[in-house]
Enzyme design. Structure first.
Site, PDB file in Angstrom:
ATOM      1  N   ASP A  57       0.871  -1.179   0.000  1.00 28.47           N
ATOM      2  CA  ASP A  57       0.000   0.000   0.000  1.00 28.47           C
ATOM      3  C   ASP A  57       0.907   1.227   0.000  1.00 28.47           C
ATOM      4  OD1 ASP A  57      -1.689   2.104   0.473  1.00 28.47           O
ATOM      5  OD2 ASP A  57      -2.754   1.132   2.127  1.00 28.47           O
ATOM      6  N   LEU A  58       0.775   2.063  -1.033  1.00 29.31           N
ATOM      7  CA  LEU A  58       1.680   3.207  -1.153  1.00 29.31           C
ATOM      8  C   LEU A  58       1.568   4.152   0.027  1.00 29.31           C
ATOM      9  CD1 LEU A  58       1.152   3.989  -4.942  1.00 29.31           C
ATOM     10  CD2 LEU A  58       3.210   3.024  -3.914  1.00 29.31           C
ATOM     11  N   GLY A  84       1.436   3.203 -10.100  1.00 29.21           N
ATOM     12  CA  GLY A  84       0.588   2.931  -8.940  1.00 29.21           C
ATOM     13  C   GLY A  84      -0.307   4.087  -8.569  1.00 29.21           C
ATOM     14  N   TYR A 132      -9.001  13.764  -9.511  1.00 30.77           N
ATOM     15  CA  TYR A 132      -7.906  12.895  -9.932  1.00 30.77           C
ATOM     16  C   TYR A 132      -6.852  13.719 -10.687  1.00 30.77           C
ATOM     17  CZ  TYR A 132      -5.633   9.823 -13.361  1.00 30.77           C
ATOM     18  OH  TYR A 132      -4.718   9.207 -14.179  1.00 30.77           O
ATOM     19  N   SER A 174      -5.046   4.626 -23.118  1.00 30.90           N
ATOM     20  CA  SER A 174      -4.242   3.498 -23.552  1.00 30.90           C
ATOM     21  C   SER A 174      -5.016   2.212 -23.335  1.00 30.90           C
ATOM     22  CB  SER A 174      -2.906   3.485 -22.800  1.00 30.90           C
ATOM     23  OG  SER A 174      -1.960   2.670 -23.449  1.00 30.90           O
ATOM     24  N   ARG A 188     -13.997  10.239 -28.920  1.00 32.13           N
ATOM     25  CA  ARG A 188     -12.984  11.061 -28.257  1.00 32.13           C
ATOM     26  C   ARG A 188     -11.654  10.329 -28.166  1.00 32.13           C
ATOM     27  NH1 ARG A 188     -11.380  10.914 -23.112  1.00 32.13           N
ATOM     28  NH2 ARG A 188     -10.102  12.669 -22.413  1.00 32.13           N
TER      29      ARG A 188
END
Lengths: 282, 282, 282, 282, 282, 282
Positions: free
Chosen positions: B65-66, B86, B150, B180, B188
């Site tokens: 967990d970062l 991550g 975000y 990606s 779009r």
């Protein structure tokens, strides 16, 4: 100088230039262009401070020290346009650079103006801007950042030629040539590589574009990594056909070096940034 | 974390990196890169907060967990460079983003600096600039215009990594990745599409370019319509090989919609511009 | 919070704002503004995490931790505009900055949007751009170059407020305040000095300019040396009346130091550039 | 005007536009586009001041003088989008230009706004910027430098269409068309050449890009020499497929002319820079 | 026109101009300049479409409709320089604007060129750029954004005068005049205010600066809030002496309005942005 | 050179510099600065190729030809900073300029670097950019446009000093001095005027600003008309106190000249643009 170009004029009237002068004709790039110029001019006058070898029928050869004002004045007589590669093209003691790249260049422009020459294609160098970091992409208006005394003399040349254009309308294309060799010799040259074919095409565009004013253009092939951007010089029509990508396999792929402060890695000029100033010879 | 990479080092000394860390390795893009990185490093350390599946011989796997500072410090030990995917890559409640994308990112950079890591390839996002209109073309200096929370955390990441570069010389390439996927999922994405192959090439350039400083680059393939321009990042040498043009037939050609005020049509961020802020979970 | 401002509304209808919120009111700059705001609003709600002292008749006081979401939501109720000085204004361990300057700021904007607040005057900082060299002059579009983790949180704040403007039309003026004290305390502050009087005028302009969108402006007086340029923010009408020139005599005039590499001399952030990152408290 | 497109609507519902209007349909470029537009619209309404020849089944034809306000209002009825080539496209006496390119254009926009048209593709011209020198490369923000009165009317058109976009949201793409013929007719046209195929593609991009706002784009093929740069219009997705390079052999290669002051050689507008102003007819 | 200026020439040879033409002399600003011009010219020719009142000894008066080509040609005879305030200076039906501001302006420039006039000081308007937001500061290169049809005709005038400069060397200073009245009439005019004294000084600078080329300059006093920036026109030497600050007390200080979408508040043009287009008179 | 400054050090320790070198001390500006420098340094070493007159107690005098490398090396010994006015400051034959302004300048920088000098204040000139038109306003990044060979040598000096900064950290402020005399001698000098008092203040700022890097700044007083803009050099803190406005009455106010093509009127360099190149002396 013994010139008998009159007959040539009569015989080859279809070539666009009557007489082109190529200085520095005995050097590495000079030899490439010496082979290319005959396609565009009835007569190619070649000069160098070094011996010029065998002289072809369409050629006039003159061994001239650019620092010799009278000799240079004679050299420019009857010339339509000049491809000026002469002078020193590496770091050198200042006194030497002064004679060839400063006094010599002044002699060339002074003579060109007096003789009515219309255009000079001038071999400037990316070392006029080599103290820009490798993490920037320079357009042709980037501030001058010479990376050695040789680069400083190229800044002088760009300023002098600008003056002759603004003052007399004598046009110049300053070619900021990167690394023009058979192939790149080290990883940095993958970025600065200019193939001989692209060099010749760049000179061709510089000679034949109808009007160039005082132009600056980077001499690099279509390499993968780019430190320079010729968008503002697109009026010259130079489109490189070669790329150093075909040579990338020659160099091992390495993780980036850990020494972020090594100036030869930080700046576009590479090892040149530490090459000068050389101690003047006494 | 149990690491026995010493033997690997002895056996595969020809790869440029000794150990690369890939975070977010269990995600969509993480899986693509997990397959690609072994070509460039003796050891690939993969981590995620989710299970990482089968661990290959050249791999070290760590579920981390970062937001756990100590775990992240250990994770970075012995690492040459990081490919950091991550964290959360979609709009989410702020508290969640705070833990993974802000606290987690700080933990990553703090640990990277302490462990002597040389470079981070950081998955930023086009959502850091998604509130720019679709009628503008952004270069890599365009002002930040995040289109959701975000996106705001990606702005934080770009600022934090800039600080670590200016302060410690820890280099970062911020990849503003578009869309990606295997193929574009809507019209779009024809503009924002980044093929997996081009993604991998972009990471390759970001890892191997000799010096990158703190760079920003857009992660898009060579699509017909362009909202972004990588000219100023040309020193990275990224040349996309793919294009969404091959997928244009998948979507009906329509006359433009009549609703000029629909923000999801006006701004580059598309539906993200209305996605936030999500109500914090209680 | 117990607020009985209804009667006040009836009695003081001539002031432009009904209720202004001042956060960080117990701090150095907070005290200056607490004295100034009553001229512009019927009611001034003052808040801080520290005790707020005696509460005047026109005031509402609330001791609030910005990291407390519910408390912040209540704090913003009935507020027309906010002067946000709250949070940490020096380098600090990341965990502390995270709570006050990141989580706290999100709480403030989230609450402001929900409560229909029209404008925030946000105390950003010149430390958001302090890693620019002292030999450059920054306009309000200069790239972010935070010089410490505190500066990174100010970059976060500028991005978050930009999002709330683009998403909801909630306007913000980001004040990149320099050094606002009674007088400069060292030679560097001769450049970054903002007098209290000019600070108040800057807040006044930020509150009363009819439309500000999302604006960035440097908070400096009319000092002799300038590292910043507010030309692009001239629509705010801020014209400093004071100058540090009157304090120049306080500091000895010295020849420039010989250490060109000292980062505290090279960069606008001065000693802040070495202040971080502080070790997180455990 | 006799329009019976209702049946057409029922039968060809798959085409993106219901009805496109093409003005100037009898001209050189008009004929090219008249052949192309049926692919994109159920009905193509064609108009000109000159006879329009045989009318196809999918067409509606109307001979209209653009200076006739009522006729133009009727012409725009039921139209989704306009490709406006009408008016005078060469230098002419001012009174003539006034009627067709100024009064006529106002009539067109006034009618388009009243009839609810969504977009205009407007044939502007490189002669709006033709007094820029041939040694500069113009982006789409270059200052206006009309090279003749015709060019001045194109500047008017770009300003008028900008107003209708800012005021009403009526979108326009201003095509600064170069020299669109079967092939270049002189050396200058090697630079300004736009193939018919690329013209049609440019109109296609201008019609189908989801949102264009008020856009300016140069209409040139991928010629070797470039005087213009469409980078900022890359959101239109126009990628020319043709190049004048295939026609370079048609023109002798000459050394640059010696007359540096000839304005037809100095400026991008070529002979147009001396073409006006024509004496008004009495 | 009956002109007997010969005697005047003999008597007042010390004034710099022999004859200045002032158009629009009967209007509000015309009256101001009519009083000022005699200081600079032996003879002031005044014209308007409206009656011109009493004619002073140094004056020549001519009631002229600018749309009358022959009359305008005669009007320009013997004139050194023109201060052109004539035409319509508010929003009006297009047909009216067409006659006075487009046809009339063409007549003026055509006549000026034929009569050898050296310079025009042209009353353009801030409404040529009024659709820029009030949160931006425009320099003299800002893109045109007319806010009404009147503003569109001013864009036409700037383009036409540019053409006459590039083509014939006829110099023009385009004055983008803000709100020139005795005093500001509303809060917006605090920003756009140009005092009569500063107007006259601006015209003086425009007439006497040795060379102006084709210049654009904003006509505003030194007001506190600035939407425009004359830095690039500093070669004109215009330094306003007045400021609207002395009038700020006339308008109540209010909190910003809550309607962020009101275009008359969002854009610099203020109420003009909704004023047009007026229905053409029939 | 016989220097006994040790005692001076003991007695005047409060002055910021121990020893300043002033070259060109016998010239017009040299005399002004010779009177000013003692306030800032214990010892002022003065040099010129011409006699230096009476030597004050705090002075060291040395008659030196800058082209004499050894003499220059000795001249720089023990110097903290240099105010370099030496060399030729008007147009001259190239050979003369070469010795003093090119070879001499190289000698100066080479010696300064070897002797550990920290900063050079270099008298560059507005003639380095004098071929820009009088209708433009140059910032300190404007492209070089020398207007004579003297100006070309100043471009050389700016490039050389840039190199010494990038290579060795030797700082330089390039002063592009306009016309520094008791008072303007002609109308053009109203624009280029630099009062002696402002010159001294400019040198003071250049010497005492803590860090200058390689800076370019225009040396003009606060004249009404401006051709140059020092905004980007505001970190130097130079604020002119004088203005040529007090001298405007000396020159008759004239209508602009009719000869638009006179280069001495078109370009900022004025008569210098025709002054060169002078024929080399033989």
């Amino acid at each position: 100088m013994n010139t008998n170009d009159r007959k040539g004029d009569q015989m080859q009237q279809s070539k666009p230039f009557r007489r082109l002068l190529l200085t520095g004709a005995a050097g590495n790039l000079g030899r490439q262009l010496r082979a290319a110029l005959p396609a565009w001019a009835d007569t190619v006058r070649v000069s160098d401070i070094a011996p010029l070898g065998e002289v072809a029928e369409h050629e006039e050869a003159a061994v001239v020290d650019l620092a010799d004002r009278d000799a240079v004045l004679a050299l420019l007589e009857g010339v339509d346009a000049v491809v000026h590669l002469g002078g020193i093209s590496v770091e050198a003691p200042f006194d030497d650079l002064l004679e060839s790249n400063i006094r010599g260049l002044y002699n060339l422009y002074s003579a060109a103006q007096k003789q009515g020459v219309r255009r000079v294609v001038y071999a400037s160098s990316n070392h006029a801007v080599g103290f820009h970091p490798v993490t920037s992409v320079l357009d042709t208006d980037a501030p001058l950042r010479p990376d050695c005394l040789y680069g400083v003399t190229k800044c002088f040349g760009e300023a002098l030629s600008r003056y002759y254009f603004d003052r007399f309308g004598l046009e110049t294309v300053c070619l900021r040539i990167g690394s023009s060799f058979e192939q790149p010799k080290n990883p940095r040259m993958l970025v600065t590589y200019l193939s001989y074919r692209d060099l010749i095409e760049l000179v061709r565009c510089s000679l034949f574009t109808n009007r160039v004013g005082h132009a600056i253009v980077y001499g690099v092939s279509d390499n993968r990594i780019k430190w320079v951007d010729n968008t503002k010089a697109a009026f010259l029509g130079f489109r490189p056909q070669d790329s150093s990508m075909e040579f990338e396999h020659l160099f091992a792929v390495n993780a980036p070096t850990s020494d972020l402060n090594d100036p030869t890695q930080r700046f576009q000029g590479g090892p040149f940034v530490l090459a000068g100033p050389m101690e003047p010879k006494r």
